[in-house]
Design a protein around this motif. Structure first.
Motif, PDB file in Angstrom:
ATOM      1  N   ILE A 116       0.840  -1.205   0.000  1.00 37.97           N
ATOM      2  CA  ILE A 116       0.000   0.000   0.000  1.00 37.97           C
ATOM      3  C   ILE A 116       0.874   1.253   0.000  1.00 37.97           C
ATOM      4  CG2 ILE A 116      -1.708   1.332   1.304  1.00 37.97           C
ATOM      5  CD1 ILE A 116      -2.791  -1.411   2.328  1.00 37.97           C
ATOM      6  N   HIS A 117       1.898   1.250   0.840  1.00 39.11           N
ATOM      7  CA  HIS A 117       2.782   2.416   0.921  1.00 39.11           C
ATOM      8  C   HIS A 117       3.458   2.694  -0.418  1.00 39.11           C
ATOM      9  CE1 HIS A 117       5.279   5.446   2.748  1.00 39.11           C
ATOM     10  NE2 HIS A 117       6.357   4.846   2.271  1.00 39.11           N
ATOM     11  N   ASN A 118       3.920   1.646  -1.081  1.00 42.57           N
ATOM     12  CA  ASN A 118       4.548   1.799  -2.390  1.00 42.57           C
ATOM     13  C   ASN A 118       3.555   2.400  -3.393  1.00 42.57           C
ATOM     14  OD1 ASN A 118       6.668   1.400  -4.401  1.00 42.57           O
ATOM     15  ND2 ASN A 118       5.304  -0.175  -5.208  1.00 42.57           N
ATOM     16  N   CYS A 119       2.318   1.934  -3.354  1.00 40.30           N
ATOM     17  CA  CYS A 119       1.307   2.476  -4.265  1.00 40.30           C
ATOM     18  C   CYS A 119       0.985   3.929  -3.926  1.00 40.30           C
ATOM     19  CB  CYS A 119       0.043   1.613  -4.212  1.00 40.30           C
ATOM     20  SG  CYS A 119       0.266  -0.032  -4.965  1.00 40.30           S
ATOM     21  N   GLU A 120       0.925   4.249  -2.643  1.00 46.35           N
ATOM     22  CA  GLU A 120       0.675   5.640  -2.251  1.00 46.35           C
ATOM     23  C   GLU A 120       1.761   6.565  -2.792  1.00 46.35           C
ATOM     24  OE1 GLU A 120      -1.921   5.674   1.844  1.00 46.35           O
ATOM     25  OE2 GLU A 120       0.251   5.461   2.047  1.00 46.35           O
ATOM     26  N   LYS A 121       3.002   6.126  -2.730  1.00 42.03           N
ATOM     27  CA  LYS A 121       4.100   6.947  -3.240  1.00 42.03           C
ATOM     28  C   LYS A 121       3.949   7.203  -4.739  1.00 42.03           C
ATOM     29  CE  LYS A 121       7.524   4.483  -1.686  1.00 42.03           C
ATOM     30  NZ  LYS A 121       8.848   3.966  -1.311  1.00 42.03           N
ATOM     31  N   GLN A 122       3.475   6.214  -5.483  1.00 43.28           N
ATOM     32  CA  GLN A 122       3.327   6.357  -6.935  1.00 43.28           C
ATOM     33  C   GLN A 122       2.289   7.407  -7.307  1.00 43.28           C
ATOM     34  OE1 GLN A 122       2.876   2.656  -9.139  1.00 43.28           O
ATOM     35  NE2 GLN A 122       3.853   1.566  -7.444  1.00 43.28           N
ATOM     36  N   PHE A 123       1.286   7.596  -6.454  1.00 41.38           N
ATOM     37  CA  PHE A 123       0.188   8.505  -6.789  1.00 41.38           C
ATOM     38  C   PHE A 123       0.109   9.691  -5.833  1.00 41.38           C
ATOM     39  CE2 PHE A 123      -0.909   4.337  -8.474  1.00 41.38           C
ATOM     40  CZ  PHE A 123      -1.054   4.669  -9.816  1.00 41.38           C
ATOM     41  N   ASN A 124       1.193   9.977  -5.175  1.00 39.66           N
ATOM     42  CA  ASN A 124       1.236  11.045  -4.176  1.00 39.66           C
ATOM     43  C   ASN A 124       0.919  12.424  -4.749  1.00 39.66           C
ATOM     44  OD1 ASN A 124       1.571  11.641  -1.420  1.00 39.66           O
ATOM     45  ND2 ASN A 124       3.595  12.486  -1.849  1.00 39.66           N
ATOM     46  N   ASP A 125       1.143  12.589  -6.047  1.00 38.83           N
ATOM     47  CA  ASP A 125       0.928  13.900  -6.661  1.00 38.83           C
ATOM     48  C   ASP A 125      -0.543  14.194  -6.977  1.00 38.83           C
ATOM     49  OD1 ASP A 125       0.992  11.870  -8.593  1.00 38.83           O
ATOM     50  OD2 ASP A 125       1.539  13.284 -10.182  1.00 38.83           O
ATOM     51  N   ILE A 126      -1.431  13.213  -6.823  1.00 40.25           N
ATOM     52  CA  ILE A 126      -2.866  13.443  -7.054  1.00 40.25           C
ATOM     53  C   ILE A 126      -3.437  14.054  -5.783  1.00 40.25           C
ATOM     54  CG2 ILE A 126      -5.109  12.408  -7.560  1.00 40.25           C
ATOM     55  CD1 ILE A 126      -3.595  10.171  -9.052  1.00 40.25           C
ATOM     56  N   GLU A 127      -3.892  15.281  -5.895  1.00 42.79           N
ATOM     57  CA  GLU A 127      -4.344  16.017  -4.710  1.00 42.79           C
ATOM     58  C   GLU A 127      -5.718  15.588  -4.211  1.00 42.79           C
ATOM     59  OE1 GLU A 127      -3.816  20.248  -4.807  1.00 42.79           O
ATOM     60  OE2 GLU A 127      -1.935  20.055  -5.914  1.00 42.79           O
ATOM     61  N   GLU A 128      -6.634  15.307  -5.113  1.00 45.20           N
ATOM     62  CA  GLU A 128      -7.996  14.963  -4.714  1.00 45.20           C
ATOM     63  C   GLU A 128      -8.009  13.555  -4.107  1.00 45.20           C
ATOM     64  OE1 GLU A 128     -11.885  13.907  -4.306  1.00 45.20           O
ATOM     65  OE2 GLU A 128     -10.819  12.945  -5.948  1.00 45.20           O
ATOM     66  N   ASP A 129      -8.467  13.459  -2.861  1.00 44.72           N
ATOM     67  CA  ASP A 129      -8.350  12.222  -2.082  1.00 44.72           C
ATOM     68  C   ASP A 129      -8.999  11.005  -2.734  1.00 44.72           C
ATOM     69  OD1 ASP A 129      -6.926  13.588  -0.146  1.00 44.72           O
ATOM     70  OD2 ASP A 129      -8.649  13.863   1.177  1.00 44.72           O
ATOM     71  N   CYS A 130     -10.267  11.108  -3.150  1.00 45.64           N
ATOM     72  CA  CYS A 130     -10.967   9.946  -3.702  1.00 45.64           C
ATOM     73  C   CYS A 130     -10.294   9.444  -4.975  1.00 45.64           C
ATOM     74  CB  CYS A 130     -12.434  10.280  -3.972  1.00 45.64           C
ATOM     75  SG  CYS A 130     -13.378  10.667  -2.475  1.00 45.64           S
ATOM     76  N   SER A 131      -9.865  10.353  -5.819  1.00 44.58           N
ATOM     77  CA  SER A 131      -9.178   9.971  -7.060  1.00 44.58           C
ATOM     78  C   SER A 131      -7.849   9.292  -6.767  1.00 44.58           C
ATOM     79  CB  SER A 131      -8.952  11.197  -7.939  1.00 44.58           C
ATOM     80  OG  SER A 131     -10.182  11.762  -8.316  1.00 44.58           O
TER      81      SER A 131
END
Length: 164
Positions: A116-131
């Motif tokens: 999960i942490h690795n995936c979060e890092k990949q999409f960290n630049d998406i500001e809108e939470d649900c997206s």
């Protein structure tokens, strides 16, 4: 080949599938328990009945994790178990504790949190939470399948009665 070496190789070969099945079985418990909060979160997240029904089949090959509303539902569900920080990112310690609360959960906890942490890092630049969260969920599903820890739908159905 000496008998002792053959026995050792057989033990190693048999141990690998058992560990993968074990972690997939633990994942089925985590999924079933986590999923019980879906109905509560359906309205709050704006999830349609159709997408909600599909979400019950999250681990099936043909289910695509793409709807923004799924991300909203996952945030709501995670908040029911205090699995996210205020910024809608995983609360590592709580997630470890949550997974460890299931039978044999300690065998899956570190792996799941790392994925999960690795995936979060990949999409960290998406500001809108649900997206962002729906992208993280899709990434997690893909990586869990790749690593052999994703449960079969039948495994989840078998443990659902535990969590009703």
């Amino acid at each position: 080949m000496p008998a002792a070496l053959r026995f050792l190789l057989l033990c190693l070969v048999l141990a690998v599938p058992r560990s993968v099945v074990g972690t997939a079985e633990v994942m089925s418990h985590v999924t079933a328990h986590f999923g019980k909060s879906l109905e509560e979160c359906r309205e709050e997240s704006g999830l349609s009945e159709e997408v909600m029904e599909e979400f019950h089949h999250f681990w099936r090959e043909d289910f695509e994790v793409v709807h923004r509303e799924l991300g909203c539902a996952i945030i709501c569900m995670s908040n029911k178990f205090q699995l996210m920080e205020e910024d809608a990112r995983m609360h590592h310690e709580n997630m470890h504790d949550y997974i460890k609360s299931f039978p044999e959960g300690e065998v899956l906890s570190s792996k799941m949190v790392a994925l999960i942490h690795n995936c979060e890092k990949q999409f960290n630049d998406i500001e809108e939470d649900c997206s962002r969260v729906v992208k993280v969920a899709a990434c997690f599903k893909r990586d869990a399948k790749r690593d052999g820890i994703a449960p079969e739908v039948t495994m989840i159905e078998a443990v659902m009665e535990h969590y009703k």
